[in-house]
Design a protein around this motif. Structure first.
Motif, PDB file in Angstrom:
ATOM      1  N   ALA A   1       0.848  -1.197   0.000  1.00 44.43           N
ATOM      2  CA  ALA A   1       0.000   0.000   0.000  1.00 44.43           C
ATOM      3  C   ALA A   1       0.880   1.242   0.000  1.00 44.43           C
ATOM      4  CB  ALA A   1      -0.915   0.000   1.228  1.00 44.43           C
TER       5      ALA A   1
ATOM      6  N   PRO B   1       2.493   4.667   0.989  1.00 48.39           N
ATOM      7  CA  PRO B   1       2.607   5.252   2.333  1.00 48.39           C
ATOM      8  C   PRO B   1       1.587   6.355   2.520  1.00 48.39           C
ATOM      9  CG  PRO B   1       4.385   6.013   0.900  1.00 48.39           C
ATOM     10  CD  PRO B   1       3.669   4.926   0.153  1.00 48.39           C
ATOM     11  N   PRO B   2       1.126   6.551   3.732  1.00 49.50           N
ATOM     12  CA  PRO B   2       0.157   7.628   3.956  1.00 49.50           C
ATOM     13  C   PRO B   2       0.754   8.979   3.584  1.00 49.50           C
ATOM     14  CG  PRO B   2       1.067   6.836   6.033  1.00 49.50           C
ATOM     15  CD  PRO B   2       1.528   5.884   4.979  1.00 49.50           C
ATOM     16  N   LYS B   3      -0.108   9.847   3.142  1.00 46.02           N
ATOM     17  CA  LYS B   3       0.348  11.180   2.771  1.00 46.02           C
ATOM     18  C   LYS B   3       0.996  11.843   3.978  1.00 46.02           C
ATOM     19  CE  LYS B   3      -1.211  15.520   0.709  1.00 46.02           C
ATOM     20  NZ  LYS B   3      -2.376  16.282   0.190  1.00 46.02           N
TER      21      LYS B   3
END
Length: 305
Positions: free
Chosen positions: A173, A175-177
Motif C-alpha cells: 500500500a 505510504p500515507p500522505k
C-alpha cells in the motif's frame, strides 16, 4: 519442480512435478481439477499443466474456482481463459502448456481449484493430464474429477496432477500522505535594532524554521544534467562553505517565525535562507537565498556658536 526454460522461478508460487508415472483422461463432460493452497494474497498471471491429446482439434478451457469445506471445486469461475488447439502435443508423457488469465485475478490466502476441460470434444477420453499416481505428496491440494461438466466433483485418490501457479504478491500500500507537507514564505518583515535586525518570516503552513546564514559569499558550481542521453553542464548549484544555524524564537510550529540577529556589524553583508520541520520531522521546502547588507548610520553636522 521442472526447470523453466529461459527463465527463473522468482514468481513461481506453488506447483507439483514429482513422481511422473501416470495420467487421467478428460474431455466433453469429463473435467479435471487440481486444488492448491496460497499462503498469502497473490495476483495470478500464469499457470501451466502437463498435457497431451490423442484426438485434438478443440479448444482447451482453464478456470480458477473456490473450494468448499470438503476441498472440492465450487461456485462460478473466478477467472476463465481458453487456448486454441494450435501446437498441440500428441504423445505421452505430454508437454507443459502455458495459459494466462486476463486481468491477473487477485486471490487471498486460501485453497483454490485449477479446473481444466475440453467441453467441445466428442469423447470423454481424448485428452490426457500428466500426474503422480504412486506416491503423491503435494501438501496443498488434491486431484478431482467431474463427469457432469463441473457440477459435482469427486476426489481421484492417490493422485496429484503436474501443475504450476505463477504470480506475484500485491504491491505494498502506498505510504500515507505525509502530514508535514510543504511550506512557503509569503512575507518577510524587518526591524532595525541598536546592533542588528529583527527578521520575521510569515509562512502559509504551520512549521518550525531555522535560519542558515553566512558572511562568506556562497560558492557556485555547475552540476551535470542528462538530456536525451547527452551530459550537459548547465545546472547551477549554490552552497555555503561556512555557516551558522539559528532556530526561531517561538516554540513549536507557528505561522510567524522571529529571528533576532545581533550583533550585526555595520557594512557587513550576510547571505541566509530558511529551512523547516513540522512535528519534529524535516520538511522538503527551503526558501531562496537572501542577501542583506547592513548600512552604516548616516552622518549629521552639528554647529556650535
Amino acid at each position: 519442480m521442472p526447470v523453466v526454460a529461459g527463465g527463473s522461478k522468482t514468481n513461481l508460487i506453488t506447483g507439483y512435478a514429482l513422481g511422473e508415472d501416470g495420467h487421467a483422461n478428460y474431455g466433453k463432460t469429463h473435467w479435471l481439477a487440481q486444488t492448491f493452497t496460497l499462503g498469502g494474497s497473490y495476483r495470478i498471471w500464469r499457470c501451466r499443466l502437463k498435457l497431451w491429446t490423442v484426438t485434438g482439434d478443440h479448444f482447451y478451457h482453464f478456470a480458477l474456482r473456490n473450494t468448499d469445506g470438503a476441498g472440492k471445486p465450487t461456485g462460478a469461475d473466478i477467472a476463465h481463459t481458453t487456448l486454441s488447439p494450435t501446437d498441440e502435443y500428441w504423445y505421452s508423457p505430454g508437454k507443459w502448456k502455458r495459459f494466462d488469465f486476463m486481468g491477473f485475478p487477485e486471490l487471498a490466502a486460501g485453497t483454490y481449484a485449477l479446473v481444466f476441460s475440453v467441453p467441445d470434444s466428442p469423447q470423454t477420453w481424448g485428452y490426457k493430464a500428466r500426474a503422480d499416481v504412486t506416491e503423491p505428496d503435494y501438501w496443498g491440494g488434491k486431484a478431482w474429477k467431474s463427469t457432469d461438466s463441473g457440477e459435482t466433483w469427486e476426489e481421484i485418490p492417490g493422485t496429484n496432477f503436474y501443475f504450476e501457479i505463477w504470480g506475484y504478491g500485491p504491491p505494498p500500500a502506498p505510504p500515507p500522505k505525509p502530514v508535514i507537507g510543504n511550506w512557503a514564505a509569503y512575507r518577510l518583515e524587518q526591524e532595525v535594532t541598536q546592533t542588528g535586525y529583527k527578521i520575521v518570516v510569515h509562512t502559509n503552513n504551520l512549521c518550525h524554521l531555522w535560519m542558515r546564514w553566512t558572511n562568506v559569499p556562497p560558492q557556485k558550481h555547475i552540476d551535470t544534467l542528462i538530456e536525451r542521453g547527452v551530459p550537459l553542464d548547465k545546472i547551477p548549484r549554490y552552497c555555503f562553505v561556512e555557516y551558522h544555524d539559528n532556530e526561531q524564537f517561538e516554540p513549536g510550529d507557528t505561522l510567524e517565525h522571529t529571528f533576532v540577529k545581533e550583533p550585526w556589524a555595520h557594512c557587513e553583508t550576510r547571505w541566509f535562507y530558511f529551512y523547516g520541520a513540522k512535528q519534529a520531522e524535516d520538511m522538503p521546502s527551503e526558501s531562496p537565498i537572501f542577501e542583506k547588507h547592513r548600512f552604516a548610520p548616516g552622518w549629521s553636522l552639528i554647529l556650535f556658536e
